[in-house]
Design a protein around this motif. Structure first.
Motif, mmCIF file in Angstrom:
data_model
loop_
_atom_site.group_PDB
_atom_site.id
_atom_site.type_symbol
_atom_site.label_atom_id
_atom_site.label_comp_id
_atom_site.label_asym_id
_atom_site.label_seq_id
_atom_site.Cartn_x
_atom_site.Cartn_y
_atom_site.Cartn_z
ATOM 1 N N GLU A 117 30.419 35.851 47.840
ATOM 2 C CA GLU A 117 28.790 35.481 46.995
ATOM 3 C C GLU A 117 28.192 34.318 48.699
ATOM 4 N N ASN A 118 28.711 32.907 48.483
ATOM 5 C CA ASN A 118 28.937 31.964 49.669
ATOM 6 C C ASN A 118 28.786 32.217 50.534
ATOM 7 N N ALA A 119 29.878 33.219 51.728
ATOM 8 C CA ALA A 119 29.343 33.810 52.440
ATOM 9 C C ALA A 119 28.242 33.986 52.953
ATOM 10 N N PHE A 120 27.515 34.663 51.976
ATOM 11 C CA PHE A 120 26.601 35.524 52.382
ATOM 12 C C PHE A 120 24.880 34.334 51.914
ATOM 13 N N GLY A 121 25.516 33.057 51.100
ATOM 14 C CA GLY A 121 25.036 32.235 51.010
ATOM 15 C C GLY A 121 24.748 31.418 51.626
ATOM 16 N N ILE A 122 25.833 30.679 52.762
ATOM 17 C CA ILE A 122 25.918 30.212 53.884
ATOM 18 C C ILE A 122 25.515 30.721 54.586
ATOM 19 N N LEU A 123 25.552 32.057 54.984
ATOM 20 C CA LEU A 123 24.278 32.543 56.265
ATOM 21 C C LEU A 123 23.468 32.287 56.765
ATOM 22 N N ALA A 124 22.248 32.853 54.920
ATOM 23 C CA ALA A 124 21.058 32.825 54.950
ATOM 24 C C ALA A 124 20.537 31.263 54.598
ATOM 25 N N ALA A 125 21.569 30.295 54.667
ATOM 26 C CA ALA A 125 21.042 28.828 54.282
ATOM 27 C C ALA A 125 21.323 28.225 55.733
ATOM 28 N N ARG A 126 22.145 28.928 57.005
ATOM 29 C CA ARG A 126 22.438 28.829 58.379
ATOM 30 C C ARG A 126 20.980 28.974 59.119
ATOM 31 N N GLN A 156 21.215 24.683 47.083
ATOM 32 C CA GLN A 156 20.099 23.334 47.249
ATOM 33 C C GLN A 156 18.772 24.261 48.731
ATOM 34 N N VAL A 157 20.171 24.540 49.775
ATOM 35 C CA VAL A 157 19.082 24.942 51.079
ATOM 36 C C VAL A 157 18.391 25.546 51.077
ATOM 37 N N ILE A 158 18.635 27.287 49.768
ATOM 38 C CA ILE A 158 17.474 28.223 49.982
ATOM 39 C C ILE A 158 16.960 28.221 49.045
ATOM 40 N N GLN A 159 17.397 27.594 47.293
ATOM 41 C CA GLN A 159 16.391 27.294 46.350
ATOM 42 C C GLN A 159 15.685 28.832 45.728
ATOM 43 N N GLY A 160 16.224 29.970 46.322
ATOM 44 C CA GLY A 160 15.733 31.504 46.260
ATOM 45 C C GLY A 160 14.895 31.582 46.773
ATOM 46 N N ASP A 161 14.786 31.076 48.431
ATOM 47 C CA ASP A 161 14.019 32.117 48.792
ATOM 48 C C ASP A 161 14.968 32.323 50.237
ATOM 49 N N TYR A 176 29.166 23.419 61.209
ATOM 50 C CA TYR A 176 28.810 24.933 60.555
ATOM 51 C C TYR A 176 28.893 24.979 58.801
ATOM 52 N N ILE A 177 29.659 24.583 58.229
ATOM 53 C CA ILE A 177 30.511 24.634 56.675
ATOM 54 C C ILE A 177 31.304 23.203 56.683
ATOM 55 N N PRO A 178 30.386 22.204 56.560
ATOM 56 C CA PRO A 178 30.679 21.108 56.179
ATOM 57 C C PRO A 178 31.291 20.756 54.673
ATOM 58 N N PRO A 179 31.961 19.654 54.249
ATOM 59 C CA PRO A 179 31.922 19.389 53.337
ATOM 60 C C PRO A 179 31.364 19.428 52.570
ATOM 61 N N GLY A 180 31.269 20.013 51.242
ATOM 62 C CA GLY A 180 30.473 20.119 50.116
ATOM 63 C C GLY A 180 29.292 21.956 49.863
ATOM 64 N N MET A 181 29.898 22.191 51.187
ATOM 65 C CA MET A 181 28.510 23.206 51.551
ATOM 66 C C MET A 181 29.239 24.876 50.044
ATOM 67 N N VAL A 182 30.157 24.876 49.817
ATOM 68 C CA VAL A 182 30.780 26.306 49.433
ATOM 69 C C VAL A 182 30.596 25.582 47.764
ATOM 70 N N ASP A 183 30.693 26.732 46.956
ATOM 71 C CA ASP A 183 30.936 26.781 45.644
ATOM 72 C C ASP A 183 32.293 26.049 45.533
ATOM 73 N N THR A 184 32.771 25.073 45.004
ATOM 74 C CA THR A 184 34.126 24.610 43.787
ATOM 75 C C THR A 184 33.836 24.827 42.280
ATOM 76 N N GLU A 185 34.911 24.371 41.714
ATOM 77 C CA GLU A 185 35.354 25.040 40.475
ATOM 78 C C GLU A 185 34.161 23.095 39.500
#
Length: 370
Positions: free
Chosen positions: A247-256, A315-320, A298-307
């Motif tokens: 899910e995070n891989a797809f999210g990063i892909l869409a955000a970048r 926040q980048v894609i915000q559903g878009d 490309y994947i800075p600190p805080g880019m992906v989900d944590t606990e």
């Protein structure tokens, strides 16, 4: 913007851009004609801007003072070339690579003997000419399917691009070579391995959501949420921590690559080329350009989900986003052997060797990850 900011916008340094340009030049160089061709560096920069900013081809043509048809041709050619020269970054693992991935899933996500997270997404396209209903899906728009698996560090290890959107209800997974072999138990995977700290052997597995069947090498969560036991909820929590990597891989892909933020207004063939280029660039840049400041990587600190917090890509894609969930993507049924393997993992997560201290607390609080 100045040169360094220009390249950091693409999440790469000028040196990395030059390295990639050198590899691409034999693929995208054009001989002279009655007028000077667009140079290779400009062709690559133009394509990066199209992919990263999601700017329309018409606006891009005006910005570069080129014809729209010329821009369209450049984008298609460069995207095809990116896939050719970077395809070695999207190779199905083999040998010691499997062991490294297995170790990463246990070290980073507390799931043993896991070798990948798997999911599929719709990629929206403008209604293709003469396509009939082939690309018209259950959500009411035209799309094709991007099926992918990734490792524990958000790099794609398998992609299948281009299945008709209408096939998303069932069957699309088994129509891929990867899916067919996985379902039938013919995928060339390493042998069974012991669970950490024990002599209990299990198959190496991929984790996926409820859209996929339960198989001996493919784990899905226990179904239902109201009638599950504490042990089953703990398993689902641990499963979800590993599965959310895709899910995070797809999210990063869409955000970048913001071209994936809207329906692509191009032919199906070009949209597939664009998607392949984005996937290849994702893997190429995911390893990190050490010459860039951390916040510009490309994947800075805080880019992906944590606990503790959701990833900034949300926040980048915000559903878009142009990458939308599929429904049930295979008609294959669960197997008894697959359910037995899941039971072994469930029981292991209750043992001293397999439990993590805070799993019960998260389950009691109802913080199961989706």
């Amino acid at each position: 913007m100045d040169e360094e900011r220009h390249f950091s916008y693409f999440r790469m340094s000028a040196a990395t851009f030059d390295q990639l340009l050198h590899r691409l030049t034999p693929q995208i160089a054009h001989a002279g004609s009655h007028r000077a061709p667009v140079c290779e560096a400009e062709r690559l920069s133009l394509t990066f801007r199209f992919l990263a900013a999601g700017i329309s081809q018409q606006a891009l043509a005006a910005s570069y003072k080129l014809g729209t048809a010329t821009v369209s041709k450049i984008i298609k050619e460069v995207c095809q070339a990116l896939w050719v020269v970077l395809q070695d970054h999207v190779r199905f693992p083999h040998g010691e690579q499997w062991e490294a991935i297995r170790g990463d899933f246990w070290r980073l996500w507390d799931y043993p003997n896991c070798i990948g997270a798997l999911d599929g997404k719709h990629v929206r396209v403008k209604a293709p000419a003469n396509s009939g209903s082939s690309f018209f899906n259950y959500k009411g728009f035209f799309s094709f399917i991007l099926m992918a698996a990734c490792d524990a560090q958000y790099c794609f290890t398998f992609v299948d691009i281009g299945a008709f959107g209408k096939e998303s209800d069932a069957g699309v997974f088994t129509r891929t070579k990867f899916g067919e072999q996985l379902i039938q138990g013919r995928l060339p995977l390493p042998p069974h391995a012991p669970l950490p700290g024990t002599d209990v052997l299990t198959p190496l597995v991929f984790v996926a959501d409820e859209a996929f069947p339960q198989k001996i090498n493919l784990m899905r969560p226990f179904p239902g949420s109201q009638q599950l036991s504490q042990e089953e909820n703990v398993y689902n929590f641990r499963h979800s921590r590993a599965r959310r990597v895709i899910e995070n891989a797809f999210g990063i892909l869409a955000a970048r690559w913001r071209i994936l933020g809207r329906a692509m207004e191009c032919s199906i063939e070009t949209a597939e080329d664009v998607t392949k280029a984005c996937v290849a660039l994702h893997n190429f840049l995911s390893k990190g350009d050490q010459s860039l400041p951390e916040q510009h990587r490309y994947i800075p600190p805080g880019m992906v989900d944590t606990e503790g917090a959701p990833g900034e890509w949300r926040q980048v894609i915000q559903g878009d986003t142009n990458l939308l969930p599929t429904r049930r993507i295979t008609a294959a049924r669960a197997t008894q052997d697959g359910m037995v393997v899941r039971e072994i993992f469930k029981e292991y997560f209750q043992t001293d060797e397999g439990r993590i201290d805070w799993q019960d607390r998260h389950v009691r609080r109802g913080t199961l990850l989706n």
